[in-house]
Design a protein around this motif. Structure first.
Motif, PDB file in Angstrom:
ATOM      1  N   ILE A  15       0.723  -1.150   0.075  1.00  0.00           N
ATOM      2  CA  ILE A  15      -0.056   0.123   0.040  1.00  0.00           C
ATOM      3  C   ILE A  15       0.776   1.167   0.037  1.00  0.00           C
ATOM      4  CG2 ILE A  15      -1.526   1.438   1.333  1.00  0.00           C
ATOM      5  CD1 ILE A  15      -3.108  -0.994   2.298  1.00  0.00           C
ATOM      6  N   SER A  16       1.947   1.204   0.732  1.00  0.00           N
ATOM      7  CA  SER A  16       2.939   2.331   0.843  1.00  0.00           C
ATOM      8  C   SER A  16       3.629   2.489  -0.247  1.00  0.00           C
ATOM      9  CB  SER A  16       4.027   2.073   1.926  1.00  0.00           C
ATOM     10  OG  SER A  16       3.404   2.018   3.303  1.00  0.00           O
ATOM     11  N   ILE A  17       3.976   1.685  -1.184  1.00  0.00           N
ATOM     12  CA  ILE A  17       4.639   1.732  -2.389  1.00  0.00           C
ATOM     13  C   ILE A  17       3.758   2.448  -3.479  1.00  0.00           C
ATOM     14  CG2 ILE A  17       5.658   0.512  -4.341  1.00  0.00           C
ATOM     15  CD1 ILE A  17       6.930  -0.824  -2.176  1.00  0.00           C
ATOM     16  N   SER A  18       2.362   1.612  -3.562  1.00  0.00           N
ATOM     17  CA  SER A  18       1.368   2.168  -4.412  1.00  0.00           C
ATOM     18  C   SER A  18       1.018   3.697  -4.276  1.00  0.00           C
ATOM     19  CB  SER A  18       0.032   1.501  -4.436  1.00  0.00           C
ATOM     20  OG  SER A  18       0.370   0.135  -4.430  1.00  0.00           O
ATOM     21  N   GLU A  19       0.815   4.097  -2.936  1.00  0.00           N
ATOM     22  CA  GLU A  19       0.529   5.365  -2.549  1.00  0.00           C
ATOM     23  C   GLU A  19       1.714   6.365  -2.996  1.00  0.00           C
ATOM     24  OE1 GLU A  19       0.348   8.133   1.592  1.00  0.00           O
ATOM     25  OE2 GLU A  19       0.595   6.039   1.772  1.00  0.00           O
ATOM     26  N   ALA A  20       2.731   6.062  -2.942  1.00  0.00           N
ATOM     27  CA  ALA A  20       4.075   6.672  -3.294  1.00  0.00           C
ATOM     28  C   ALA A  20       3.961   7.037  -4.503  1.00  0.00           C
ATOM     29  CB  ALA A  20       5.205   6.078  -2.836  1.00  0.00           C
ATOM     30  N   ILE A  21       4.049   6.046  -5.383  1.00  0.00           N
ATOM     31  CA  ILE A  21       3.890   6.179  -6.821  1.00  0.00           C
ATOM     32  C   ILE A  21       2.820   7.317  -7.497  1.00  0.00           C
ATOM     33  CG2 ILE A  21       3.733   4.926  -9.093  1.00  0.00           C
ATOM     34  CD1 ILE A  21       4.995   2.568  -7.672  1.00  0.00           C
ATOM     35  N   CYS A  23       1.267   9.535  -5.638  1.00  0.00           N
ATOM     36  CA  CYS A  23       1.713  10.756  -5.039  1.00  0.00           C
ATOM     37  C   CYS A  23       2.836  11.432  -5.834  1.00  0.00           C
ATOM     38  CB  CYS A  23       1.945  10.881  -3.529  1.00  0.00           C
ATOM     39  SG  CYS A  23       2.305  12.416  -2.878  1.00  0.00           S
ATOM     40  N   LEU A  24       3.764  10.828  -6.317  1.00  0.00           N
ATOM     41  CA  LEU A  24       4.710  11.230  -6.987  1.00  0.00           C
ATOM     42  C   LEU A  24       4.318  11.731  -8.495  1.00  0.00           C
ATOM     43  CD1 LEU A  24       7.771  11.854  -7.043  1.00  0.00           C
ATOM     44  CD2 LEU A  24       8.148   9.573  -8.027  1.00  0.00           C
ATOM     45  N   PHE A  25       3.450  11.025  -8.947  1.00  0.00           N
ATOM     46  CA  PHE A  25       2.793  11.365 -10.244  1.00  0.00           C
ATOM     47  C   PHE A  25       2.132  12.536 -10.304  1.00  0.00           C
ATOM     48  CE2 PHE A  25      -0.468  10.638 -13.523  1.00  0.00           C
ATOM     49  CZ  PHE A  25       0.204  10.660 -14.627  1.00  0.00           C
ATOM     50  N   GLY A  26       1.400  12.481  -9.443  1.00  0.00           N
ATOM     51  CA  GLY A  26       0.389  13.708  -9.132  1.00  0.00           C
ATOM     52  C   GLY A  26       0.918  15.039  -8.888  1.00  0.00           C
ATOM     53  N   SER A  27       2.213  14.843  -7.904  1.00  0.00           N
ATOM     54  CA  SER A  27       3.006  16.183  -7.626  1.00  0.00           C
ATOM     55  C   SER A  27       3.596  16.537  -8.873  1.00  0.00           C
ATOM     56  CB  SER A  27       3.598  15.849  -6.485  1.00  0.00           C
ATOM     57  OG  SER A  27       2.840  15.639  -5.330  1.00  0.00           O
ATOM     58  N   THR A  28       4.406  15.610  -9.432  1.00  0.00           N
ATOM     59  CA  THR A  28       5.129  15.964 -10.591  1.00  0.00           C
ATOM     60  C   THR A  28       4.249  16.531 -11.665  1.00  0.00           C
ATOM     61  OG1 THR A  28       6.398  13.790 -10.161  1.00  0.00           O
ATOM     62  CG2 THR A  28       6.617  14.803 -12.345  1.00  0.00           C
ATOM     63  N   LEU A  29       3.180  16.341 -11.818  1.00  0.00           N
ATOM     64  CA  LEU A  29       2.167  16.975 -12.882  1.00  0.00           C
ATOM     65  C   LEU A  29       1.842  18.399 -12.468  1.00  0.00           C
ATOM     66  CD1 LEU A  29      -0.550  14.374 -13.855  1.00  0.00           C
ATOM     67  CD2 LEU A  29       1.357  15.184 -15.221  1.00  0.00           C
ATOM     68  N   LEU A  57       6.251  14.948   0.737  1.00  0.00           N
ATOM     69  CA  LEU A  57       6.690  14.488   1.942  1.00  0.00           C
ATOM     70  C   LEU A  57       5.957  13.345   2.714  1.00  0.00           C
ATOM     71  CD1 LEU A  57       7.331  17.772   4.123  1.00  0.00           C
ATOM     72  CD2 LEU A  57       9.143  16.183   3.113  1.00  0.00           C
ATOM     73  N   ILE A  58       4.778  13.286   2.487  1.00  0.00           N
ATOM     74  CA  ILE A  58       3.941  12.087   3.024  1.00  0.00           C
ATOM     75  C   ILE A  58       3.979  11.139   2.132  1.00  0.00           C
ATOM     76  CG2 ILE A  58       1.510  11.385   3.511  1.00  0.00           C
ATOM     77  CD1 ILE A  58       2.399  13.222   5.624  1.00  0.00           C
ATOM     78  N   GLY A  59       4.044  11.186   0.800  1.00  0.00           N
ATOM     79  CA  GLY A  59       3.983  10.105  -0.201  1.00  0.00           C
ATOM     80  C   GLY A  59       5.012   9.484  -0.345  1.00  0.00           C
ATOM     81  N   PRO A  60       5.986   9.874  -1.393  1.00  0.00           N
ATOM     82  CA  PRO A  60       7.162   9.045  -1.565  1.00  0.00           C
ATOM     83  C   PRO A  60       8.135   9.138  -0.521  1.00  0.00           C
ATOM     84  CG  PRO A  60       6.690  10.409  -3.595  1.00  0.00           C
ATOM     85  CD  PRO A  60       5.697  10.908  -2.502  1.00  0.00           C
ATOM     86  N   MET A  64       7.560   5.451   1.076  1.00  0.00           N
ATOM     87  CA  MET A  64       8.392   4.688   0.343  1.00  0.00           C
ATOM     88  C   MET A  64       9.483   4.402   1.083  1.00  0.00           C
ATOM     89  SD  MET A  64       8.530   4.804  -3.760  1.00  0.00           S
ATOM     90  CE  MET A  64       9.579   3.446  -4.265  1.00  0.00           C
ATOM     91  N   VAL A  65       9.945   5.266   1.763  1.00  0.00           N
ATOM     92  CA  VAL A  65      11.372   5.093   2.494  1.00  0.00           C
ATOM     93  C   VAL A  65      11.327   4.606   3.844  1.00  0.00           C
ATOM     94  CG1 VAL A  65      13.418   6.449   3.243  1.00  0.00           C
ATOM     95  CG2 VAL A  65      12.538   6.852   1.006  1.00  0.00           C
ATOM     96  N   TYR A  66      10.415   5.288   4.516  1.00  0.00           N
ATOM     97  CA  TYR A  66      10.022   5.137   6.046  1.00  0.00           C
ATOM     98  C   TYR A  66       9.438   3.669   6.490  1.00  0.00           C
ATOM     99  CZ  TYR A  66       8.349   5.539  10.715  1.00  0.00           C
ATOM    100  OH  TYR A  66       7.905   5.360  12.035  1.00  0.00           O
ATOM    101  N   GLU A  67       8.117   3.787   5.700  1.00  0.00           N
ATOM    102  CA  GLU A  67       7.423   2.692   6.228  1.00  0.00           C
ATOM    103  C   GLU A  67       7.817   1.269   6.078  1.00  0.00           C
ATOM    104  OE1 GLU A  67       3.377   3.169   5.098  1.00  0.00           O
ATOM    105  OE2 GLU A  67       2.835   4.666   6.630  1.00  0.00           O
TER     106      GLU A  67
END
Length: 173
Positions: A15-21, A23-29, A57-60, A64-67
């Motif tokens: 779930i964390s990895i899916s959320e991170a991906i 989030c990264l995509f949306g913020s990059t857009l 900060l919350i997503g990737p 992805m790193v912490y959890e």
């Protein structure tokens, strides 16, 4: 570690990895759109970009790193690395709380800015400027740092073998 605990950890990591991906995509857009189109570089989008940074900060960074690392760390390393793991737990919680604080304040700033746009349509351009939006965003960031850093570094009670999950110490033995 029993199989049930292992399955829970794998589930949360997926779930964390899916959320991170996502989030990264949306913020990059958001970053690309605001950078590319000059008409999007206005006061409203100063708050939107601040919200996108908080989402990063919350997503990737956090998810992805912490959890995944800190869910598995107590099972993978010896007790000699426990203090480093505890520090990582505190750092991860700091990032999570900082991102949450920034997200809430950014959403409040966007709502306030939209309220001013609707309530004072003729004075809006003089009330809300890009410079003022940048100042408000800077104040929000400083406020969150001042509020979160001391609060999140208060001693976390963790023992070797515990699992650090969102600031809670869970005994898995």
């Amino acid at each position: 570690m029993n199989e049930y605990m292992y399955n829970i950890i794998i589930f949360f990591a997926a779930i964390s990895i899916s959320e991170a991906i996502l989030c990264l995509f949306g913020s990059t857009l958001i970053f690309l759109a605001v950078a590319k189109f000059s008409y999007l570089q206005n006061a409203t989008n100063v708050f939107v970009v601040s919200l996108a940074v908080a989402d990063l900060l919350i997503g990737p960074i956090y998810a992805m790193v912490y959890e995944p690392v800190h869910l598995l760390w107590p099972f993978s390393f010896s007790n000699s690395t426990f203090s480093a793991w505890k520090m990582g737990c505190v750092a991860g919680n700091t990032i999570a709380y900082l991102g949450g604080c920034l997200e809430m304040l950014s959403l409040c700033a966007i709502a306030t800015e939209r309220f001013l746009y609707i309530e004072y349509p003729f004075r809006y351009a003089t009330i809300v400027t890009k410079r003022r939006a940048i100042i408000v965003t800077s104040i929000m960031w400083v406020f969150c740092f001042v509020l979160v850093i001391p609060a999140s570094t208060i001693s976390v009670t963790l023992r070797p073998g515990d699992m650090c999950l969102n600031g809670l110490a869970m005994d898995v033995n």
